[in-house]
Scaffold this motif. Sequence first.
Motif, PDB file in Angstrom:
ATOM      1  N   MET A  78       0.871  -1.150   0.182  1.00  0.00           N
ATOM      2  CA  MET A  78       0.103  -0.057   0.103  1.00  0.00           C
ATOM      3  C   MET A  78       0.919   1.459  -0.028  1.00  0.00           C
ATOM      4  O   MET A  78       0.489   2.320  -0.068  1.00  0.00           O
ATOM      5  N   GLY A  79       1.993   1.162   0.213  1.00  0.00           N
ATOM      6  CA  GLY A  79       3.045   2.032   0.243  1.00  0.00           C
ATOM      7  C   GLY A  79       3.500   2.743   1.492  1.00  0.00           C
ATOM      8  O   GLY A  79       4.244   3.875   1.725  1.00  0.00           O
ATOM      9  N   ALA A 119      -5.249   3.342   5.162  1.00  0.00           N
ATOM     10  CA  ALA A 119      -5.172   4.023   3.993  1.00  0.00           C
ATOM     11  C   ALA A 119      -5.880   5.271   3.805  1.00  0.00           C
ATOM     12  O   ALA A 119      -5.545   6.453   3.387  1.00  0.00           O
ATOM     13  N   ASP A 165      -2.532   3.519  -0.644  1.00  0.00           N
ATOM     14  CA  ASP A 165      -3.155   3.028  -1.638  1.00  0.00           C
ATOM     15  C   ASP A 165      -3.823   1.504  -1.309  1.00  0.00           C
ATOM     16  O   ASP A 165      -3.321   0.682  -1.267  1.00  0.00           O
ATOM     17  N   ARG A 166      -5.117   1.869  -1.018  1.00  0.00           N
ATOM     18  CA  ARG A 166      -6.002   0.836  -0.197  1.00  0.00           C
ATOM     19  C   ARG A 166      -6.080  -0.401  -1.356  1.00  0.00           C
ATOM     20  O   ARG A 166      -6.068  -1.550  -1.008  1.00  0.00           O
ATOM     21  N   ALA A 183      -4.056  -1.619  -3.516  1.00  0.00           N
ATOM     22  CA  ALA A 183      -2.764  -2.560  -3.514  1.00  0.00           C
ATOM     23  C   ALA A 183      -2.673  -3.585  -2.337  1.00  0.00           C
ATOM     24  O   ALA A 183      -1.870  -4.439  -2.514  1.00  0.00           O
TER      25      ALA A 183
END
Length: 464
Positions: free
Chosen positions: A226-227, A408, A414-415, A417
């Motif tokens: 998600m980052g 997120a 980034d949900r 992902a």
Amino acid sequence: MKKTFRFLLLLMSGACLFYTHLLQAQQTSDSAYRRPLKTVLADIEKKYGIQIRYNEKLVANRYVTYADWRYRPTLEATLDNVLSPLDLKVKKDKGIYKLSEYEYYRWAVADGWAELDRIAAQYKDQQEWEQRKAQLKPCLLEALQLSPMPAAPPSKPIITPERKYDGYTVSNIAIEILPGLYINGSLYKPAKIKGKIPVILNPDGHWQQQRYRPDCQYRCAALARMGAIAFSYDLFAWGESQLQFEEADHRKSLAMTIQALGTIRILDYLLSLKIADPDRVGITGGSGAGSHTVLMSAIDDRIKVSAPVVAISSYFYGGCPCESGMPIHACGGRTDNVEIAAMAAPHPQLLVSDGGDWTDKTPEHDYPYLQKIYGYYGKADQVSNVHLPAEGHDFGINKRNAVYDFMAKHLALDRAAADESKITIEKVPAMYVFGEKGEQLPANAIHGFAQLERIWKQATNTSK
């Protein structure tokens, strides 16, 4: 005739001896009307028509003084009168009563709610609440013996090579938090990093397989995809930490302090990374790690977002000394875990609860209390509760999804992902820092709790 007379004489003599023995064994005030606990329990079973199960070790060599005076018209009152002085209690399960030791950390629901109401009556607006927080925070640090904070060793973390997967990487890290004391974990990062990214701490809970569990790997890898930087790490004397300590050491009060110090040191390291965004720091953990999540959010202002999972309750203080072994709940004329959770306000906070443990009634009382505290800041919407009444005590997919949604939203991740089908579950040996048998453990590593206590005394200059 003579034989009959002799027989009667012997019979009378035996009766006299029996009567004399009965008198000697008879309860009197001289013996405080003392009766064996096992005998008293058998009598209660007969009197009230119930069954009481117990381990023989619980009743061996235990006695009830003034036993007959402890009986009351109701079974519950009788059991309380008999067992409370012995620090014992019973739980009713499917019609059978089970004897167990007194649990200081487990309260009746009504009692827990009443205590939270008593605590909450001390403040009625933001100013009074801030004064309460200012009273609690230094006390929590002092109770943990972290005021002042012991010096950090000058060593650098030990880091294994990265392993590359679909959308993320993993490497194992050991951080020396006191001389010879290491805390181990796995660092998950996005495969592609641009600019500064959030940091999410993931302490492990009291489940089997520790941080090696699939659900733990799924969560941390998904957060990385998600980052975010997601760090999964062991609690004290748990997981790889057992290379240095026995599992029993986890249930010693100092474990609570070492765990808090470990998280502080981990965050020190993670925020030293150029890719880390100090304004986007989160923490999430389940069960005992949920209690730890709340505590760390209360004492470390660097944490901006928190998500305790299946953990927090006004009628359960944490069943492990690593959660309640140090006297944090004595702070401020006594506090509880829900008030400590409120100390995160107004930072975003998610409580995930379920119907199969001590969070079963979170929506009814504890969550409304937190909404009230957040409301003092005009931010009642910053605290949320996902309640799963049909689920039990775990960190399953529905709990993880709730955490993904929350992180997120509040950490700009980034949900989409968080696709667990893309995640590789590693075999346990791949996640070790020091090898399968600890063959790479540093030469200065301490071994055993006694050595830790000596190091701790030196580090804190105390006589404790």
